[in-house]
Write a protein that holds these residues in place. Structure first.
Motif, PDB file in Angstrom:
ATOM      1  N   GLU A   1      10.685   9.017  -4.440  1.00 51.03           N
ATOM      2  CA  GLU A   1      11.481   7.842  -4.102  1.00 51.03           C
ATOM      3  C   GLU A   1      11.073   7.319  -2.717  1.00 51.03           C
ATOM      4  O   GLU A   1      10.514   8.041  -1.892  1.00 51.03           O
ATOM      5  CB  GLU A   1      12.970   8.216  -4.095  1.00 51.03           C
ATOM      6  CG  GLU A   1      13.510   8.675  -5.437  1.00 51.03           C
ATOM      7  CD  GLU A   1      13.449   7.563  -6.480  1.00 51.03           C
ATOM      8  OE1 GLU A   1      13.695   6.397  -6.112  1.00 51.03           O
ATOM      9  OE2 GLU A   1      13.145   7.856  -7.646  1.00 51.03           O
ATOM     10  N   LYS A   2      11.411   6.059  -2.464  1.00 49.27           N
ATOM     11  CA  LYS A   2      11.058   5.422  -1.191  1.00 49.27           C
ATOM     12  C   LYS A   2      12.041   5.855  -0.107  1.00 49.27           C
ATOM     13  O   LYS A   2      13.251   5.689  -0.254  1.00 49.27           O
ATOM     14  CB  LYS A   2      11.079   3.906  -1.337  1.00 49.27           C
ATOM     15  CG  LYS A   2      10.669   3.146  -0.093  1.00 49.27           C
ATOM     16  CD  LYS A   2      10.659   1.651  -0.374  1.00 49.27           C
ATOM     17  CE  LYS A   2      10.203   0.857   0.836  1.00 49.27           C
ATOM     18  NZ  LYS A   2      10.205  -0.595   0.550  1.00 49.27           N
TER      19      LYS A   2
ATOM     20  N   PRO B   1       0.805  -1.236   0.000  1.00 46.07           N
ATOM     21  CA  PRO B   1       0.000   0.000   0.000  1.00 46.07           C
ATOM     22  C   PRO B   1       0.834   1.280   0.000  1.00 46.07           C
ATOM     23  O   PRO B   1       0.413   2.296  -0.573  1.00 46.07           O
ATOM     24  CB  PRO B   1      -0.820  -0.131   1.296  1.00 46.07           C
ATOM     25  CG  PRO B   1      -0.977  -1.600   1.486  1.00 46.07           C
ATOM     26  CD  PRO B   1       0.318  -2.202   1.018  1.00 46.07           C
ATOM     27  N   LEU B   2       2.015   1.243   0.626  1.00 48.87           N
ATOM     28  CA  LEU B   2       2.852   2.448   0.640  1.00 48.87           C
ATOM     29  C   LEU B   2       3.441   2.769  -0.736  1.00 48.87           C
ATOM     30  O   LEU B   2       4.014   3.846  -0.935  1.00 48.87           O
ATOM     31  CB  LEU B   2       3.985   2.289   1.660  1.00 48.87           C
ATOM     32  CG  LEU B   2       3.580   2.499   3.126  1.00 48.87           C
ATOM     33  CD1 LEU B   2       4.731   2.175   4.056  1.00 48.87           C
ATOM     34  CD2 LEU B   2       3.079   3.918   3.369  1.00 48.87           C
ATOM     35  N   ASP B   3       3.286   1.842  -1.675  1.00 46.85           N
ATOM     36  CA  ASP B   3       3.711   2.134  -3.054  1.00 46.85           C
ATOM     37  C   ASP B   3       2.708   3.046  -3.760  1.00 46.85           C
ATOM     38  O   ASP B   3       2.983   3.536  -4.865  1.00 46.85           O
ATOM     39  CB  ASP B   3       3.823   0.844  -3.881  1.00 46.85           C
ATOM     40  CG  ASP B   3       4.849  -0.123  -3.311  1.00 46.85           C
ATOM     41  OD1 ASP B   3       5.675   0.318  -2.489  1.00 46.85           O
ATOM     42  OD2 ASP B   3       4.812  -1.314  -3.677  1.00 46.85           O
ATOM     43  N   ALA B   4       1.559   3.265  -3.155  1.00 44.40           N
ATOM     44  CA  ALA B   4       0.432   3.856  -3.876  1.00 44.40           C
ATOM     45  C   ALA B   4       0.214   5.331  -3.580  1.00 44.40           C
ATOM     46  O   ALA B   4       0.437   5.820  -2.463  1.00 44.40           O
ATOM     47  CB  ALA B   4      -0.833   3.086  -3.551  1.00 44.40           C
ATOM     48  N   SER B   5      -0.277   5.985  -4.615  1.00 46.72           N
ATOM     49  CA  SER B   5      -0.890   7.307  -4.502  1.00 46.72           C
ATOM     50  C   SER B   5      -2.366   7.113  -4.792  1.00 46.72           C
ATOM     51  O   SER B   5      -2.740   6.537  -5.815  1.00 46.72           O
ATOM     52  CB  SER B   5      -0.272   8.282  -5.509  1.00 46.72           C
ATOM     53  OG  SER B   5      -1.030   9.482  -5.554  1.00 46.72           O
TER      54      SER B   5
ATOM     55  N   THR C   1      10.496  14.497  -1.617  1.00 46.06           N
ATOM     56  CA  THR C   1      11.609  15.188  -0.945  1.00 46.06           C
ATOM     57  C   THR C   1      12.801  14.265  -0.721  1.00 46.06           C
ATOM     58  O   THR C   1      13.847  14.731  -0.254  1.00 46.06           O
ATOM     59  CB  THR C   1      11.156  15.744   0.415  1.00 46.06           C
ATOM     60  OG1 THR C   1      10.802  14.665   1.280  1.00 46.06           O
ATOM     61  CG2 THR C   1       9.991  16.694   0.260  1.00 46.06           C
ATOM     62  N   VAL C   2      12.634  12.970  -1.014  1.00 47.74           N
ATOM     63  CA  VAL C   2      13.769  12.057  -0.887  1.00 47.74           C
ATOM     64  C   VAL C   2      14.800  12.439  -1.955  1.00 47.74           C
ATOM     65  O   VAL C   2      14.478  12.565  -3.146  1.00 47.74           O
ATOM     66  CB  VAL C   2      13.332  10.587  -1.068  1.00 47.74           C
ATOM     67  CG1 VAL C   2      14.548   9.669  -1.071  1.00 47.74           C
ATOM     68  CG2 VAL C   2      12.358  10.188   0.023  1.00 47.74           C
ATOM     69  N   GLY C   3      16.055  12.658  -1.536  1.00 51.01           N
ATOM     70  CA  GLY C   3      17.123  13.037  -2.463  1.00 51.01           C
ATOM     71  C   GLY C   3      17.400  14.516  -2.462  1.00 51.01           C
ATOM     72  O   GLY C   3      18.367  14.976  -3.095  1.00 51.01           O
TER      73      GLY C   3
END
Length: 932
Positions: free
Chosen positions: A898-899, A836-840, A909-911
């Motif tokens: 990104e994860k 589920p955390l893969d989803a928008s 905001t990752v990266g």
């Protein structure tokens, strides 16, 4: 950086696996060392007492699953009453006298018994009972049952035996106790009278016969149409062996009877309503009704016995029915209750020519020495020989059997001791008292009322050795009976010092007060009564020997609790013994549970192979699963048990345990006295969780009050698995693991977790007593924490936490969350997303739903456990998931960004940060706070 080390992962040492079968004995040992039951008594001192009086199990053999059910139910009630603010005391007891023990001792002694005195045999019976009391005590304690195990009540204790004598003496004093010759249930194998509670009914095949009794008087005087005819009254019976005891034929005073001519030369008398069916059964097609008449015209006329040269009197009685037979009832006053009563009205003796072994006496012509049931065939043969038999066939019907040896019993008139149901108004008073008692379930009232309403006088004597003697003497010269309270008290005092063996060891002269003389003839020579008291009298007077004898108990008891068979057993004898001597029932409430059956509803039976022993369950699953099984079932019906049921309960237990484990794991760094967050500073979802907790507390406490333990099981299980694990705790993980340890968000969650576990552990303690204690030990130490959870009180419902408006809003969010979960499952099946955390997720909502959700827009990602949520009032595209219950469409796609290696959320905001390129802004902020 290893970001796992920066997460607030659970740190409890509370074990994942229960290992109940290994842990429980250790906990039992610790409870014993700490003397926890007496600690509980001190804790409860001064509170209102609640007395559940223990119905004594029989001290013979290991406990079975039904006994385990009974004891666990009692323990749940005692524990819950203590936690509800009462002083609930539990004194366990055992029924120690009686035939089963005497039989087993006989087997163990074998031929040695012949050379032993009655006192020596009784001493062996006492040792046998003591042995099984110790065995059963250990088995009951293994179930987690707390009580006065070092000071139980035993019906063979000297003081208790003396009190049995005194209670019997009270019935003698008020005129209710008498000795008479009446038909009673008699076991030929055990050679003793039986109480109704000692009789079980089983189907068996018996001979069904129709017999002609030739008219002796001239019936034509009353019925002119019979002049010059051969007249016979036709009776029906399923006990041919009782025909030697026949003294009468009974007709109903209100039935019409017919004289039916058959075969051209005989007239048969039978009930008019049964003529057609009887003729069909007899195979007689050509018959003629000569006359119909009232039964009264034949009263006191006589017939001839079919094979003895004696009369059979025509009598009238209301017990005659038209359900079977001929409406003309064979009457043997020595072999049936109704027969005896109608015979008494007509001056007939209770003739019973059968000895203690069930064999005919030597003076019984044709059948001398024959065992009654084996004599059936010979009686039928004699009837055929005398041309008195019309029809003989087999009949399957319910027949009484001895509960001990399982053999068929007979009704046999013998000299016995009885307590009259009517002479002193005992029946009427008992029926009145029944309506003063609360019966759970309510049908218990009807059951025992009908039994008391229709029961015969109470036969309290038995012809055995192992029991309490009936304290009565007979003049050796004139046979006059001597029994009064002075004499009973004299023997009772000796019994308190030496036990009831004194009756069998000492002479009548030693037992009687000095100078005792026969009031009738003046003789000073007496003989002792040889009968002992019915064991149901022993246990039935426990209200006197226990409740009144211990100053920390109270009469009457608040509750008696046993299986439904005790309406004719202990509930019954206790009621009669108390009402007969005190005018009141010995209990305020009676709770009844059903029997244990297998998964298919069949009785437990060794022959069927479906017996489940408590020890086996405990070895495999632990006693805790047995306790959960007791609470999960509605005990008012029969309770099913099987390996599959126990497996399902084990799964449910793990869900409850794992919920507790999760909560404890997240309280490792939380001090409730320093870190708790005030209510008005809490997050909304935390306040919603507290609102839900109040509902759980209310339901559980109400269920404990009403003894509806299955409600508690379902409420606790659903709360842990649905409200917590599947919703609140699932959402909470992100905040607990990712937030800085001392952050307001995390402390708010921990405050609720502490309050949740504090309430849950107390609510489940009466049922899951081992697990609750284990959880309690791992809970944070706070001021006022008790030595044991079982010394605590139930939590109270706090109205400050109740907020229906807030709850309605969050119930809506939960419904939306459920629909989102369905959409994610479809997306996962289509391989659009994985976790589920893969989803928008995009939510297409109407105006009303938008208003409800918009205030939570920034929280929805965490509530739905996805990486992004977009809320829009746009019309939902055709291809997206559509809710069937809400104005809602849901689409799911891969989340942008990104994860994050710390929180696993996909974030744009990752990266952004060169120094920490693998974590999101939220986690960078958290890490910065932790470093500072």
């Amino acid at each position: 950086m290893d970001y796992k080390k920066t997460l607030n992962l659970p740190k409890t040492s509370f074990p994942m696996k229960a290992n109940l079968s290994q842990k429980e004995p250790v906990m039992l040992e610790n409870w014993d060392k700490a003397d926890m039951y007496n600690s509980l008594r001190k804790e409860a001192e001064g509170r209102t007492r609640f007395i559940l009086h223990d119905g004594p199990p029989y001290a013979n053999g290991n406990i079975h699953i039904g006994t385990a059910l009974n004891k666990i139910l009692k323990d749940i009630i005692i524990r819950s009453r203590n936690m509800a603010g009462f002083d609930a005391i539990y004194v366990p007891g055992w029924d120690c006298h009686g035939l089963p023990i005497e039989h087993n001792v006989d087997k163990e002694l074998g031929k040695k018994k012949a050379d032993m005195t009655q006192v020596q045999i009784r001493q062996e019976c006492r040792k046998y009972a003591e042995r099984f009391i110790d065995i059963q005590r250990g088995e009951f304690k293994r179930l987690g049952v707390w009580g006065e195990w070092n000071n139980p009540y035993l019906t063979m204790n000297y003081k208790y035996e003396a009190d049995i004598m005194r209670e019997c003496g009270k019935f003698a004093d008020n005129g209710a106790l008498f000795r008479g010759k009446k038909p009673v249930y008699w076991c030929n194998r055990c050679q003793t009278a039986l109480a109704e509670a000692e009789v079980e009914y089983e189907d068996e095949k018996s001979p069904s016969i129709f017999v002609k009794f030739a008219a002796d008087d001239d019936f034509a005087q009353a019925i002119p149409e019979l002049a010059g005819k051969k007249v016979f009254v036709v009776i029906w019976t399923t006990t041919p062996w009782t025909l030697p005891g026949n003294l009468a034929i009974c007709l109903h005073p209100d039935f019409e009877y017919s004289a039916v001519e058959v075969n051209g030369d005989e007239v048969l008398i039978l009930a008019s309503d049964l003529v057609e069916s009887n003729m069909k059964d007899f195979g007689i097609e050509d018959y003629k009704v000569l006359a119909t008449f009232a039964s009264s015209v034949l009263e006191r006329k006589t017939c001839r016995h079919p094979f003895y040269d004696r009369e059979s009197l025509m009598v009238l009685g209301n017990h005659v029915t038209l359900e079977a037979g001929t409406g003309c009832v064979h009457t043997a006053p020595g072999h049936g209750r109704e027969d005896y009563e109608v015979g008494l009205a007509y001056g007939l003796e209770p003739y019973s020519p059968v000895n203690d072994k069930g064999c005919f006496e030597d003076d019984v012509e044709f059948f001398a020495g024959q065992f009654v049931f084996k004599a059936n065939e010979n009686v039928i043969a004699k009837l055929k020989e005398n041309n008195a038999l019309i029809l003989s066939k087999g009949l399957e019907h319910s027949y009484p059997h001895c509960w001990r040896c399982k053999q068929s019993v007979i009704f046999r008139a013998t000299p016995q001791w009885f307590i009259s149901m009517d002479k002193t108004g005992l029946r009427k008073a008992a029926l009145t008292e029944i309506d003063q008692v609360k019966w759970v379930p309510h049908w218990g009232r009807e059951r025992i009322y009908g039994m008391i309403e229709n029961r015969p006088d109470w036969c309290v004597s038995r012809q055995r050795s192992w029991g309490v003697p009936i304290v009565a003497f007979y003049c050796a010269d004139c046979g006059e009976l001597l029994v009064n309270m002075d004499i009973v008290e004299n023997v009772a005092k000796k019994t308190e010092e030496q036990g009831a063996d004194v009756w069998f060891a000492e002479s009548a002269a030693d037992l009687l007060p000095e100078g005792t003389k026969c009031a009738k003839c003046g003789s000073s020579s007496f003989e002792k009564e040889t009968d002992i008291l019915d064991v149901w009298f022993d246990s039935g007077v426990s209200h006197a020997a226990v409740l009144e004898a211990r100053d920390y108990l109270r009469w009457p008891a608040d509750m008696y609790l046993e299986g439904s068979d005790q309406h004719r057993g202990w509930f019954h004898s206790s009621l009669l013994s108390a009402v007969g001597t005190r005018g009141k029932a010995p209990y305020k409430a009676v709770l009844t549970h059903g029997f244990v059956v297998d998964a298919k509803g069949r009785k437990m039976s060794k022959s069927v192979g479906n017996v489940i022993a408590p020890g086996k369950v405990i070895k495999s699953h632990g006693a805790e699963i047995l306790r959960l099984w007791v609470s999960a079932a509605d005990y008012r019906d029969d309770i099913r048990i099987s390996d599959e049921i126990l497996k399902q309960l084990s799964d449910a237990y793990r869900r409850i345990r794992n919920t507790c484990r999760f909560i404890l794991g997240n309280l490792g760094d939380f001090d409730p006295q320093k870190d708790a967050v005030e209510q008005d500073m809490m997050l909304e979802i935390d306040r919603y969780a507290m609102h839900k907790l109040q509902g759980l507390i209310r339901r559980c406490k109400a269920a404990y009050d009403e003894f509806e333990f299955h409600v508690i099981y379902h409420a606790l299980h659903n709360f842990c698995s649905v409200d917590l694990s599947a919703f609140y705790l699932d959402i909470l993980k992100d905040r607990l693991y990712v937030s800085p340890p001392g952050s307001h968000a995390r402390r708010s969650a921990q405050t609720v977790l502490y309050k949740l576990i504090d309430a849950i552990v107390k609510l489940m303690a009466p049922v899951l007593s081992f697990t609750a204690e284990e959880v309690y030990e791992y809970m944070p130490q706070v001021e006022g924490k008790k030595q044991s959870v079982h010394l605590e009180l139930f939590p109270d419902v706090d109205p400050d936490w109740q907020n229906e408006k807030l709850a309605a809003q969050w119930e809506l969010i939960r419904k939306v969350r459920g629909e989102v979960t369905k959409a994610l499952e479809e997306a996962r099946a289509a391989k659009v997303v994985g976790h589920p955390l893969d989803a928008s997720v995009t939510l297409y909502v109407d105006e009303d739903l938008f208003k409800s959700l918009s205030a939570y827009e920034h929280e929805l990602r965490r509530l739905f456990i996805v990486s992004e949520v977009v809320l829009t009032k746009d019309a939902a595209p055709e291809e997206v998931f559509k809710s069937e219950t809400l104005a809602l469409g849901v689409s799911a796609k891969a989340a942008p960004g990104e994860k994050c290696q710390r929180c696993w959320v996909y974030d744009t905001t990752v990266g952004d940060d060169a120094e920490q390129p693998t974590v999101c802004l939220r986690c960078r902020d958290a890490l910065a706070q932790m470093e500072s």
